[in-house]
Scaffold this active site. Structure first.
Site, PDB file in Angstrom:
ATOM      1  N   ASN A 131      -1.506   6.953   6.563  1.00 50.27           N
ATOM      2  CA  ASN A 131      -0.692   6.021   7.332  1.00 50.27           C
ATOM      3  C   ASN A 131       0.793   6.152   7.021  1.00 50.27           C
ATOM      4  O   ASN A 131       1.624   5.552   7.692  1.00 50.27           O
ATOM      5  CB  ASN A 131      -1.158   4.583   7.039  1.00 50.27           C
ATOM      6  CG  ASN A 131      -0.621   3.574   8.028  1.00 50.27           C
ATOM      7  OD1 ASN A 131      -0.650   3.784   9.229  1.00 50.27           O
ATOM      8  ND2 ASN A 131      -0.110   2.463   7.513  1.00 50.27           N
ATOM      9  N   LYS A 135       0.808  -1.221   0.000  1.00 54.26           N
ATOM     10  CA  LYS A 135       0.000   0.000   0.000  1.00 54.26           C
ATOM     11  C   LYS A 135       0.840   1.269   0.000  1.00 54.26           C
ATOM     12  O   LYS A 135       0.459   2.254  -0.630  1.00 54.26           O
ATOM     13  CB  LYS A 135      -1.004   0.010   1.148  1.00 54.26           C
ATOM     14  CG  LYS A 135      -0.470  -0.212   2.537  1.00 54.26           C
ATOM     15  CD  LYS A 135      -1.617  -0.350   3.531  1.00 54.26           C
ATOM     16  CE  LYS A 135      -1.125  -0.628   4.947  1.00 54.26           C
ATOM     17  NZ  LYS A 135      -0.524  -1.986   5.063  1.00 54.26           N
ATOM     18  N   HIS A 156      -1.500  -8.769  11.916  1.00 57.63           N
ATOM     19  CA  HIS A 156      -2.102  -8.214  13.140  1.00 57.63           C
ATOM     20  C   HIS A 156      -3.116  -9.177  13.758  1.00 57.63           C
ATOM     21  O   HIS A 156      -4.126  -8.746  14.318  1.00 57.63           O
ATOM     22  CB  HIS A 156      -2.778  -6.870  12.852  1.00 57.63           C
ATOM     23  CG  HIS A 156      -1.891  -5.859  12.206  1.00 57.63           C
ATOM     24  ND1 HIS A 156      -0.796  -5.329  12.845  1.00 57.63           N
ATOM     25  CD2 HIS A 156      -1.924  -5.302  10.975  1.00 57.63           C
ATOM     26  CE1 HIS A 156      -0.193  -4.472  12.040  1.00 57.63           C
ATOM     27  NE2 HIS A 156      -0.854  -4.440  10.892  1.00 57.63           N
TER      28      HIS A 156
END
Length: 438
Positions: A139, A116, A184
Site C-alpha cells: 500500500n 502502518k 472509511h
C-alpha cells in the site's frame, strides 16, 4: 508458480498497481484486458499497445466474459457489476492475492487504522541494517508484484483493509493489526465491525500475530491464542517502562533502547517502534540491527513531522492523520508550553468526530476548522473554534496569533480529497504556509 494459461483476465484500474498486474501476466505469456473509470488514468502512456483497454467507465460485458478479475482496492466488492460477476462464478482477487500465491520468502504483513506506513518502513530498515535483501511495498512504495522481480530474503508489506478484502492465500510469517478506529465508514455501511473483519484477514494462516494489548479489536477473531505477541505503551510483551529515571523500550522485561535515543517524537511513535521490534524479532532479524535502525529512523513525511520552528513556535505536519484515531494518537501526551493551534478539516468519510472532544478541552487549545466537514468539527468546541473555508485562510489567521511556546499542528482527522489531490499535497501546502506566516 500458479498457471494462469487459459484464464480470461480483466484488470480494473491502471496506475502503478494496474501496470504491475499487466506485467505480471505478460511475464507468464498472457495479455490481460484493462479497464479504468478514468479517461486518462495515470500510467496509460506505459500500457503496451497490444493490451485491450476500456476507459471512462466499467465494461460489464467484459466482467461476465472473464474467468478472473483483478480489481483495484478502490472499487468495492459491493459494486453491482462486481457483485454480478461474483454471482456468475467469476473469481475476483487483488494484486496482493497474486503476490501471495508466488512469494517464496517470508512476509511481514502490517495493517491498522494508523501507523502502518511508519511501522512498515521501520521493519524494512531493520532488515536492511542486518544486510538482508528486503522488499518493502504494498500500500506504500512499490506495488507488491513489482517486488517479485528482484531476489528477496524478506518482504515487508503495508496492507489496507481494501486490499485484504480480496486476499485469501497470504501466509505471513508475522502479521499485525496495529490499531482499529473508525475509518472509511462510507465504504463499510455495517460499521466498525465490518471494517475490523477486513483488517483481521491479515491473521489468516499467519505464524505470529502481533497484537495491541490496549486495543481488543486487534485480537484475532477467536481472541488471544498461542500465536499472539503483544505490544503497547503500558503493558504487553513489548512495552514502555521507566528504568533508571528514563523511559525505555522493553521486551519481555529486558530494557532495549532509551526513548531519548529515538529521532522521532511522540508516544505513538514509541508504540510504533515497539510493534516494529516485535515483528522483527518474530522473523529473526538480529536485535542489534533492529536497534541500530531505530536509532537512525527519522520518520516519514507528513506524519507528525516538525517542518518549521521560529521564534519559539513549532509547526508540525501530520497531514497523514486522515481519521479520528490518528488525530487522537497525535494529541495523546502532547506537551505544549503555550497554546495548541489545531487544524482540523476535510472529508470525514462519515466518521463520528465525538471521540476527539476530550482532547480539545482547556484554555490553551484553539481549533481552526476548514473544508467539507469543517463546521461539524467546529461544533465540538464552538467557543474555541475558528471556521474557514480553506487551510490557507486558517493558516494566515494562526500566523497573526501565535506566540513563543505555541505549537501549530495540522492533524486533520479527515481525508484531503475535498480540496487537495492527496494528503501529501495538503501537507506540502501547510509546510509552505508555515514558513511564510511563521
Amino acid at each position: 508458480m500458479t498457471d494462469y494459461r487459459g484464464e480470461q483476465v480483466v484488470i480494473i484500474g491502471l496506475g502503478l498497481t494496474g501496470l504491475s498486474c499487466v506485467g505480471f501476466f505478460r511475464r507468464r505469456g498472457m495479455t490481460a484486458r484493462v479497464m479504468d473509470t478514468r479517461f486518462t488514468p495515470p500510467g496509460l502512456e506505459k500500457l503496451p499497445a497490444e493490451v485491450l483497454r476500456h476507459l471512462g467507465s466499467l465494461n460489464e460485458a467484459w466482467f461476465l466474459d472473464a474467468t478472473l478479475i483483478v480489481t483495484s482496492p478502490g472499487v468495492p466488492l459491493s459494486h453491482p457489476a462486481l457483485a454480478a460477476a461474483a454471482t456468475a462464478g467469476v473469481a475476483i482477487v487483488g494484486d496482493i492475492e497474486l503476490f501471495a500465491r508466488e512469494a517464496s520468502a517470508p512476509v511481514v504483513a502490517i495493517t491498522g487504522s494508523n501507523g502502518k506506513s511508519t511501522v512498515t518502513r521501520m521493519v524494512g530498515e531493520m532488515a536492511a541494517a542486518a544486510g538482508w535483501q528486503v522488499g518493502v511495498g504494498g500500500n506504500i512504495g512499490l506495488p507488491a508484484l513489482t517486488l517479485l522481480e528482484s531476489p528477496c530474503q524478506l518482504y515487508v508489506l503495508e496492507l489496507s483493509s481494501f486490499q485484504l478484502e480480496t486476499t485469501h492465500s497470504l501466509k505471513a510469517a508475522a502479521a499485525t493489526v496495529l490499531n482499529i478506529s473508525e475509518d472509511h465508514m462510507n465504504r463499510y455501511p455495517l460499521g466498525l465491525q465490518q471494517y475490523r473483519a477486513a483488517k483481521l484477514e491479515i491473521y489468516h494462516d499467519a505464524t505470529v500475530c502481533v497484537v495491541n494489548a490496549e486495543d481488543a479489536l486487534t485480537l484475532p477473531v477467536r481472541g488471544h491464542d498461542a500465536r499472539c505477541v503483544s505490544f503497547c505503551a503500558e503493558r504487553g510483551d513489548y512495552c514502555l517502562r521507566r528504568h533508571a529515571g528514563q523511559t525505555w523500550l522493553m521486551a519481555n522485561g529486558e530494557p532495549l533502547l532509551e526513548g531519548a535515543e529515538l529521532r522521532i517524537g511522540g508516544r505513538h511513535n514509541y508504540t510504533n517502534a515497539l510493534a516494529a521490534l516485535a515483528l522483527a524479532d518474530a522473523v529473526g532479524i538480529p536485535r542489534a540491527a533492529s536497534l541500530a535502525a531505530l536509532r537512525q529512523f527519522r520518520g516519514l513525511a507528513h506524519r507528525f513531522e516538525l517542518v518549521h520552528e521560529r521564534r519559539g513556535v513549532r509547526w508540525i505536519n501530520d497531514s497523514k492523520a486522515t481519521n479520528v484515531g490518528s488525530t487522537e494518537a497525535a494529541l495523546n501526551g502532547l506537551d505544549v508550553a503555550g497554546t495548541l493551534h489545531l487544524l482540523l478539516g476535510g472529508d470525514g468519510k462519515s466518521a463520528d468526530f465525538m471521540p476527539l472532544s476530550p482532547w480539545l478541552q482547556g484554555d490553551r487549545v484553539q481549533l481552526y476548522c476548514f473544508g467539507q466537514d469543517g463546521a461539524q468539527l467546529a461544533s465540538l468546541r464552538p467557543d474555541a473554534a475558528t471556521l474557514t473555508e480553506t487551510l490557507e485562510q486558517a493558516m494566515r489567521i494562526i500566523g497573526s496569533r501565535v506566540r513563543a511556546g505555541d505549537l501549530v499542528l495540522l492533524s486533520p482527522a479527515c481525508a484531503s480529497l475535498d480540496q487537495f489531490s492527496n494528503f501529501e499535497v495538503r501537507g506540502d501546502v501547510f509546510t509552505r504556509l508555515a514558513r511564510e506566516v511563521g
